[in-house]
Structures are given as C-alpha cells and as structure tokens.
Design a protein around this motif. Structure first.
Motif, mmCIF file in Angstrom:
data_model
loop_
_atom_site.group_PDB
_atom_site.id
_atom_site.type_symbol
_atom_site.label_atom_id
_atom_site.label_comp_id
_atom_site.label_asym_id
_atom_site.label_seq_id
_atom_site.Cartn_x
_atom_site.Cartn_y
_atom_site.Cartn_z
ATOM 1 N N ARG A 25 55.255 21.050 56.715
ATOM 2 C CA ARG A 25 54.885 21.280 55.298
ATOM 3 C C ARG A 25 53.538 21.999 55.193
ATOM 4 O O ARG A 25 53.358 22.914 54.395
ATOM 5 C CB ARG A 25 54.764 19.937 54.572
ATOM 6 C CG ARG A 25 56.041 19.460 53.939
ATOM 7 C CD ARG A 25 55.793 18.105 53.318
ATOM 8 N NE ARG A 25 55.004 18.216 52.099
ATOM 9 C CZ ARG A 25 55.530 18.248 50.883
ATOM 10 N NH1 ARG A 25 56.839 18.170 50.727
ATOM 11 N NH2 ARG A 25 54.777 18.362 49.827
ATOM 12 N N GLU A 26 52.635 21.521 56.025
ATOM 13 C CA GLU A 26 51.280 22.085 56.004
ATOM 14 C C GLU A 26 51.304 23.567 56.419
ATOM 15 O O GLU A 26 50.631 24.398 55.807
ATOM 16 C CB GLU A 26 50.459 21.283 57.008
ATOM 17 C CG GLU A 26 49.005 21.242 56.745
ATOM 18 C CD GLU A 26 48.388 20.248 57.715
ATOM 19 O OE1 GLU A 26 48.814 19.069 57.720
ATOM 20 O OE2 GLU A 26 47.514 20.665 58.482
ATOM 21 N N THR A 67 52.578 25.569 53.597
ATOM 22 C CA THR A 67 51.530 25.826 52.599
ATOM 23 C C THR A 67 50.642 26.977 53.058
ATOM 24 O O THR A 67 50.304 27.874 52.268
ATOM 25 C CB THR A 67 50.661 24.565 52.409
ATOM 26 O OG1 THR A 67 51.501 23.491 52.047
ATOM 27 C CG2 THR A 67 49.611 24.779 51.348
ATOM 28 N N ALA A 121 52.303 30.138 52.552
ATOM 29 C CA ALA A 121 52.322 30.477 51.130
ATOM 30 C C ALA A 121 50.969 31.012 50.669
ATOM 31 O O ALA A 121 50.891 31.902 49.824
ATOM 32 C CB ALA A 121 52.699 29.243 50.320
ATOM 33 N N LEU A 156 59.136 30.400 60.952
ATOM 34 C CA LEU A 156 59.055 29.487 59.808
ATOM 35 C C LEU A 156 59.092 30.249 58.474
ATOM 36 O O LEU A 156 58.414 31.259 58.318
ATOM 37 C CB LEU A 156 57.733 28.714 59.911
ATOM 38 C CG LEU A 156 57.688 27.292 59.385
ATOM 39 C CD1 LEU A 156 58.706 26.424 60.107
ATOM 40 C CD2 LEU A 156 56.290 26.723 59.577
ATOM 41 N N GLN A 157 59.913 29.759 57.545
ATOM 42 C CA GLN A 157 59.971 30.333 56.195
ATOM 43 C C GLN A 157 59.159 29.415 55.278
ATOM 44 O O GLN A 157 59.371 28.194 55.287
ATOM 45 C CB GLN A 157 61.418 30.408 55.701
ATOM 46 C CG GLN A 157 62.311 31.317 56.524
ATOM 47 C CD GLN A 157 61.861 32.766 56.475
ATOM 48 O OE1 GLN A 157 61.312 33.220 55.472
ATOM 49 N NE2 GLN A 157 62.080 33.484 57.573
ATOM 50 N N PRO A 158 58.254 29.974 54.452
ATOM 51 C CA PRO A 158 57.370 29.123 53.661
ATOM 52 C C PRO A 158 58.107 28.112 52.779
ATOM 53 O O PRO A 158 57.755 26.941 52.743
ATOM 54 C CB PRO A 158 56.559 30.111 52.819
ATOM 55 C CG PRO A 158 56.909 31.463 53.262
ATOM 56 C CD PRO A 158 57.980 31.396 54.282
ATOM 57 N N VAL A 159 59.147 28.569 52.083
ATOM 58 C CA VAL A 159 59.828 27.670 51.145
ATOM 59 C C VAL A 159 60.510 26.528 51.892
ATOM 60 O O VAL A 159 60.347 25.350 51.542
ATOM 61 C CB VAL A 159 60.852 28.462 50.293
ATOM 62 C CG1 VAL A 159 61.694 27.518 49.464
ATOM 63 C CG2 VAL A 159 60.123 29.450 49.394
ATOM 64 N N MET A 193 57.920 24.092 53.283
ATOM 65 C CA MET A 193 57.274 23.208 52.307
ATOM 66 C C MET A 193 58.213 22.124 51.796
ATOM 67 O O MET A 193 57.785 21.130 51.246
ATOM 68 C CB MET A 193 56.720 24.031 51.141
ATOM 69 C CG MET A 193 55.422 24.743 51.520
ATOM 70 S SD MET A 193 54.548 25.414 50.108
ATOM 71 C CE MET A 193 55.621 26.721 49.615
ATOM 72 N N ARG A 194 59.520 22.343 52.025
ATOM 73 C CA ARG A 194 60.478 21.307 51.619
ATOM 74 C C ARG A 194 60.651 20.252 52.707
ATOM 75 O O ARG A 194 61.250 19.218 52.485
ATOM 76 C CB ARG A 194 61.850 21.943 51.355
ATOM 77 C CG ARG A 194 61.921 22.636 50.013
ATOM 78 C CD ARG A 194 63.379 22.841 49.605
ATOM 79 N NE ARG A 194 63.450 23.817 48.534
ATOM 80 C CZ ARG A 194 64.014 25.010 48.651
ATOM 81 N NH1 ARG A 194 64.573 25.375 49.794
ATOM 82 N NH2 ARG A 194 64.022 25.835 47.631
#
Lengths: 409, 235
Positions: A298-299, A302, A305, A400-403, A406-407
């Motif tokens: 998640r971090e 972020t 993002a 890694l894909q941001p969305v 983060m999920r």
C-alpha cells in the motif's frame, strides 16, 4: 540525508527483530566463514610445511632430469661445496646435501630391498623433521660413521634393533659392486607405515664411499622460514648455479605436485560447503525483503501515486539490503578479524592434536592464517549474494500498479 | 496545465466471470480553478474517473488531456513525473508514510522533486502552519489523530503548488467537525491559490461546498450542474 537512504534506514528498523535476525544470520555466517577459511589456509600452510619438512624441503638443486628419472648416476659433483655456497648466498644454514640409492639389506635372518638416503648428519636435522622421529637409539655419531638409521617397519622386517649390524649390497654409481656393513644406531617412527617401511638413512660420506660417488650428491635440500620466501630463494639459487647448466633449481610446487592438487581438491569441497551456506543466507535475505515489500505494498502504491518512479522504489529496497548486508559484513568481518587475529597468534588445537604432534614431531597447534583473503573472500561473496537475492523483490516493485497496490491489504 | 478534459473515457474491470463497467463513454471538461465534486453511489465510477485523470489507472479507451498533455498516451515514467510536478492527491485513508514525521511527509514530494532543504523546509513549515498543525511537525503519523493525518496529507498534496488536486473521499474517515475544517481549507486554497480541486464523495455535506456537481451512476455522468456553494469557506 538523502530521502531514499533515510527511508531505507527507518524501514529496516520497523521490524527490528526480523532485521536483526537476518543481520545476525549474516554476522554468524561471516564469522564462521572467516574462522573456517583462515583455519583452512592455516592448515594448508601447516600441511605444506610438514610435508616439505619431512620430504623435499622448500626447494632443491638437482641435476637436470633427475626429478623425472631419479637414477643413481644422475648425481652432481662438488655437492658439499655447492651446499656451502648456497648457505652463504641465502644467508641460512638450512641447506643439506642428500644422495639416494637402493641396496639389498640383510640381517642374520632376512633380506629386503631398501631405499637409502645419504644425509649430512649436521645439516639434515635443519631441513627435515625425520631425524626428530628417531625414538629409539640415536642420530649419527659422526659425519663418516658406518651407521644407519632405519624406519621402525624396516627394522621389524629385518628383525634387527639398535646395535645390530646389517649388510648392504648394491651397485655403485660407476657400476662397481657396492657393499657395506653398518650398525643400526636408531629407529625412526613416523607413525606413517609407508614411511617407516621405506626410510633408511646413513651419513652422506659413508653413502658416497659405499656407492662410489665421492663428493657427489643427488640434491641440495633447502628449508626456508616460510613459503613466502621461496620465490626469492629460488632466484638466488638459480643465479648461483647459472654457470652449471647441468643443474636446475626447483621449488616445492614442482617437487610435490600432488600436494597442491590435494589442497585444491580440499578447497573445492570446502568452497562447495561455503556456497551452500551463502545460498541459504541469501535466500533468507530474499525472504526478509520479500516479506517487507509485500507488507508495504500500500505504501509503495502511495509513493507511486505521489510521483515516485518504480525504479526508485526498486533502488530503495536494494538500498535497504545494502545497509543490512553492510551491517552484517562490517560486524561479521570485525568480529572475524578479532577472532582470526587471536587464533593466528595463540593457535588452535583439536582435542588430542598436541599429543599427536608431539608423537610425530609435528606442530601441536594449527595457526589460522590472518590474511585479507580469509577475512574478505567469504563475506564479500555473501554480500554480493544478498544483493543478488534482493533483485527479485526489487523487480516485483517495477511491475506494481499504483491503484492495485493501494488496494492491497 | 490546469484544465482537464476527458473525452469518451471507458474502462471495464473483470471480476470472476463478470465484466463491470467502470466508465462508460465519459466526457467532461474541468476549467482551471474549478471546485468540482464527483458524486454518486459506490461503484458509480467516481474513483475510476479520478484515477484515470491522475494517471493512476489506464482507461481502455478515450482521451484525457491535462493542460496540453495527453495523459492517456503517456508512458509510466512520464505519468510519474506528471503526478510529481502537477497533481496533488488526497486519499480516503490518508496514506502517509509511517516512518516519516509530519514535516518529512510534507517535504517528501519536494525532496523527490530535488528541491534543496533551504527551499523546501520553510515551505513545508508554512503549509503545516496553514493547515493548523504548527508544533506537530516532528510527530509520526501514528502520533496524530485521523483529522491531523488528513491535514498532513492535504499539506503534502498542495505544498509543491500543484495546479490540480484530486481527492478521493477525503472526509470519509473524519468526524463532522474535522470534515468541515478540511473542506474550509480546500475552499480557501481553491480561492486563494486558484488550485483546481476534483473531489469524489457521496457525502451531501461535502457536495454543498462545490461550485460544480457532477453526478455519476453506473460509469456514466447523469448530471452536471453548476451550483452556488451552500457553505462558504470559514473566515
């Protein structure tokens, strides 16, 4: 402080126990490898020195071709004078002339073919450990004494003891009949049956008289302070004999090729063990970093993002490993250096080793080698292994894909 | 670099055997300095649209333009650079970096941008003061309340002076009073700095702050109205 370095450092200590366990594994492995490699190198040095002191010395001067075909007639003149010159040139007393021949040795009851070494009674103990293995009787009384020292097995086979006489019959250098009656003055017990079955030594002058080779020998044996002195001594010896083209100076590597091969074989098996150890610890680093990356998905999402490039995240994880492996390397090498330095001075002994050493005239302790190779070889490879093991977790971040990140829970 | 234009945006997701429509031919234009709310029930496509505008997710089709740049045609690294320099994000769950202090979190984006400490430190301190967190700069996120964390997140989003702030349910985890304070802050920033705000929410109290309300349902825009903000910024 650079933001990536700051993040890397703080991330490492988010889970102190896990980080210290991984660093601890690296420290332990580094310590173990430094101890084992320095012990290994030290034991090789000891093995070489022991072997050289028993047999060939660090270097020899011989007639060209004698090494390949060690025949009685391949001797050279002026052996003792040349030995004296060599002592003077090298500035050491540990130079001894030797001659080697074969004869039929007969006692009252039995006869056996034996190999006889003619040795200089005053100098041989300086170049060889064998005189120190005379456990029964004594060494030669004079330079031209008609005496012989026999290996314990030879003496048993001939059924003779100290004070008995044996007859030697053979061929002289010039093809003449060689015969002598000599008194057994000492029995040599090396504990190695093959050696005790083989050894028979007599004073060089007596040997020369028996085998009709006055002032001649087959080799000059040089014993040096250590292997590091061999190259320079070899050069000196080559210069000394440069006007005698029939002679050649050979170092221990040439004289005992099997010794190096044995060491290389032992090294290969040891390196295999170290490789297994390094792979295991590297996998543990990979596990730690993979866990750490998964926990922070998640971090990382972020950060992506916010505009951090994926490559920078990969570098962050690599930096974390670099710091962790650096800690393991630094603490492990420091601890290992202290341990190796202490043992290189104090020595290291297995249970019973000192008794064995005393019995066979060998050192009772191994002195681990305190060298840069012993200190840094293993830890450096482990360091590289740990970094390579981090590539996989770092590569995961590149995809890694941001969305999605983060999920992640 | 401030106006946002979306044309015929579409996006679908696969969930097991089911295909879910996230965006269905969505077209909108958002002017510079706007204060826009995207509203609608869960699954209406608000977050999907925000993610597409912010370059966090690629649409299946359509065009997105921010200023003069075609976001939908950018590569990963270009998208990252665009987000770093032009867009501020505020997330529902704050998404602060837990090992960095409030000040370091706010400085983070500027530090990645390569700005010197002499430039970023005063700016970060000033923005923390502006969001009401003076004296709390050395606290870790775990030492701050939810509202304070969201304020840090807002400070992080606006400190590098982006032209566009995308906020996804920014008040969902906050109490009424803190929500109102945060929205007041957004309005003030919008009016004072001309920052464009696009806020996804399904909270009517938040919608009341917006000058333009776009309603979404099943991935489509079903209403797009200009409105007089019912609640003006405090002070």
């Amino acid at each position: 402080m650079n933001v990536t370095l700051r993040l890397a450092w703080r991330n490492l200590w988010r889970n102190r126990r896990r980080t210290w366990l991984t660093v601890g594994a690296m420290i332990f492995t580094n310590l173990l490898m430094i101890f084992l490699i320095s012990l290994q190198l030290g034991s090789y040095d000891m093995m070489i020195e022991n072997s050289l002191r028993a047999f060939t010395g660090h270097l020899q001067v011989q007639r060209l071709g004698y090494l390949e075909e060690p025949r009685l007639r391949e001797s050279f003149n002026g052996a003792q004078a040349l030995a004296e010159q060599l002592r003077s040139r090298l500035g050491v007393q540990n130079v001894a002339a030797r001659a080697k021949g074969f004869a039929l040795a007969s006692s009252e009851d039995r006869s056996f073919g034996i190999q006889i070494l003619g040795v200089e009674p005053d100098y041989e103990p300086r170049v060889s450990s064998l005189p120190g293995l005379v456990k029964t009787g004594s060494w030669f009384s004079s330079e031209a004494a008609e005496e012989i020292v026999l290996g314990a097995v030879v003496a048993r086979n001939l059924k003779v003891g100290v004070g008995d006489e044996i007859t030697l019959i053979g061929s002289g250098r010039d093809g003449s009949f060689a015969a002598a009656l000599v008194t057994v003055v000492g029995l040599l017990e090396s504990g190695i049956p093959d050696l005790d079955r083989l050894v028979a030594q007599m004073p060089l002058r007596t040997f020369q008289a028996v085998f009709s080779m006055p002032d001649q020998a087959h080799m000059l044996v040089v014993e040096l302070g250590g292997l590091d002195q061999v190259a320079a001594a070899l050069q000196q010896a080559q210069q000394l004999i440069s006007e005698r083209p029939e002679l050649v100076a050979l170092d221990w590597d040439v004289l005992q090729p099997g010794l190096k091969q044995a060491i290389q074989t032992d090294m290969a098996s040891a390196w295999f063990m170290y490789a297994v150890l390094i792979i295991l610890v590297s996998l543990s680093v990979m596990n730690t970093q993979l866990m750490s990356v998964l926990e922070r998905t998640r971090e990382f999402g972020t950060m992506l993002a916010l505009g951090i490039r994926p490559g920078r995240l990969g570098r962050l994880v690599m930096l974390e490993s670099l710091v962790m492996s650096g800690l393991g390397l630094a603490i492990g090498v420091c601890g290992g250096a202290i341990l190796a330095l202490y043992l290189s001075q104090a020595g290291f002994s297995y249970p019973g080793m000192e008794e064995m050493g005393a019995k066979f005239n060998l050192p009772g302790r191994i002195y681990p080698a305190f060298t840069l190779l012993a200190l840094f070889w293993g830890p450096s490879v482990l360091f590289v292994g740990a970094m390579l093991a981090t590539i996989y977790p770092a590569l995961k971040l590149l995809r890694l894909q941001p969305v999605a990140a983060m999920r992640a829970v | 670099m401030s106006s946002v234009s979306c044309k015929d945006l579409s996006k679908t997701f696969t969930q097991g055997d089911e295909i879910i429509v996230g965006l269905d031919q969505v077209s909108i234009n958002i002017e510079e300095g706007s204060f826009v709310c995207l509203s609608g029930p869960s699954g209406s496509g608000k977050t999907t649209l925000l993610n597409a505008i912010g370059g966090l997710d690629k649409p299946d089709g359509g065009e997105i333009t921010i200023g003069e740049q075609r976001v939908d045609q950018m590569r990963k690294a270009e998208l990252a650079d665009m987000r770093l320099h032009n867009i501020g994000f505020v997330f529902q769950a704050y998404n602060l970096i837990p090992v960095l202090t409030a000040l370091e979190n706010v400085e983070f984006v500027m530090q990645v941008q390569g700005r010197a400490v002499a430039e970023r430190r005063p700016a970060a301190m000033a923005i923390l003061e502006e969001v009401g967190l003076k004296g709390m700069q050395d606290r870790l996120p775990s030492q701050l309340s939810g509202g304070q964390q969201q304020r840090v997140a807002v400070a992080r989003a606006i400190v590098s002076k982006p032209t566009l702030v995308l906020a996804d349910e920014p008040t969902a985890n906050l109490d009424t009073k803190t929500s109102a304070q945060l929205m007041d802050l957004f309005v003030e920033l919008n009016e004072r700095r001309r920052v464009t705000f696009v806020i996804a929410t399904h909270d009517p109290r938040i919608m009341a702050y917006c000058k333009r309300l776009i309603k979404m349902q099943d991935g489509k825009i079903v209403a797009d109205d200009l409105q007089q903000p019912a609640i003006a910024a405090a002070g």
